[in-house]
Design an enzyme around this catalytic site. Structure first.
Site: not given
Length: 292
Positions: A134, A162
């Site tokens: 992330y 992400k």
């Protein structure tokens, strides 16, 4: 495990005492699944992970995992600054039945790229389930460099990233550099869902889908069908919500909007303040636009 489609970066519902609201959590989970999301991403930025204790995180994850009951994958945020703490929490979430983990880069301190690699390697070795990296540099102060992502993508259970950098060039570099690996790149910026899909992203982890779920899902579905006109229209339509979201600190506006649309998710935790009265009017106008 294939990571694709529209995955909701789910908010964490609280009751009037700011404790976890089990009933509202189940209500939100079922609304999202019925609206066609491809997965739930809990305990991220919009899930207020930074304001929850580890015991609360475990309790919340258990409610979500049990309610979802394998209908869609549940990605659980376990990131933090201390490698050993992240490893410990990750093992607990694996034991609870999480399908995958989401691990944000350490924040506040600024580790080197080689330190970040060691951090993720240690976490990946501590669990057997998949890990989604992330990247959110504006909040953490660190960008996961493409070379770092290439290195990490070689690790068997690191399967996706992400990217919430807000930069399409970043997403593009990640896609190019990991093309020989079994690795998915997802947009974490809701304004870039369609742009990212067009250059080879597998989908998006989208906070706006807490509220305008069908609209977000339609971007992905129309893209798959090749109906770019509908996909473009849906992508542009998100901007009405995104403009209003900028009127308060994350996730205060989003929670208020979901609350006003009928699911009692409560307020954000302090230090994030209640939404101002004049902003509530703008939220209502936005809900009227979406017929919510």
């Amino acid at each position: 495990m294939e990571v694709k489609g529209i995955i909701t970066a789910m908010i964490t519902p609280f009751d009037e005492n700011q404790g976890i609201n089990t009933k509202a959590t189940k209500q939100l989970v079922n609304k999202l699944i019925h609206s066609g999301v491809s997965g739930l991403f809990i305990l991220g930025t919009n899930g207020e992970f930074h304001l929850l204790t580890n015991d609360e995180k475990i309790a919340f994850a258990k409610i979500v995992i049990d309610e979802v009951n394998k209908r869609v994958p549940v990605y659980v945020g376990t990131g933090g600054n201390s490698t050993s703490e992240v490893m410990e929490l990750s093992k607990k979430m694996e034991a609870l039945g999480a399908d995958a983990l989401s691990v944000i880069t350490p924040y506040f301190l600024v580790p080197s790229q080689s330190e970040i690699i060691q951090h993720y390697k240690a976490i990946a070795e501590a669990v057997r389930i998949p890990i989604v990296l992330y990247n959110i540099p504006k909040n953490t102060g660190i960008n996961l460099e493409p070379e770092t992502v290439r290195e990490l993508a070689k690790i068997k259970n690191i399967i996706a990233i992400k990217d919430s950098s807000g930069k399409i060039e970043n997403i593009e570099k990640y896609i190019q550099i990991t093309k020989d690996e079994d690795f998915s790149v997802l947009s974490g910026s809701d304004s870039l869902i369609l742009s990212a899909l067009k250059i080879g992203a597998a989908g998006a982890i989208a906070a706006t889908s807490n509220l305008i779920t069908e609209l977000d899902v339609s971007i992905y579905e129309n893209f798959l069908k090749g109906d770019m006109e509908k996909a473009e229209k849906a992508q542009q339509d998100i901007e009405i919500l995104r403009t209003v979201l900028k009127l308060g600190t994350v996730p205060s506006i989003l929670k208020k909007a979901v609350q006003m649309s009928g699911i009692p998710v409560g307020s954000a935790r302090l230090p994030v303040a209640e939404v101002k009265e004049e902003t509530v009017k703008k939220i209502q106008e936005m809900l009227d636009y979406y017929k919510l």
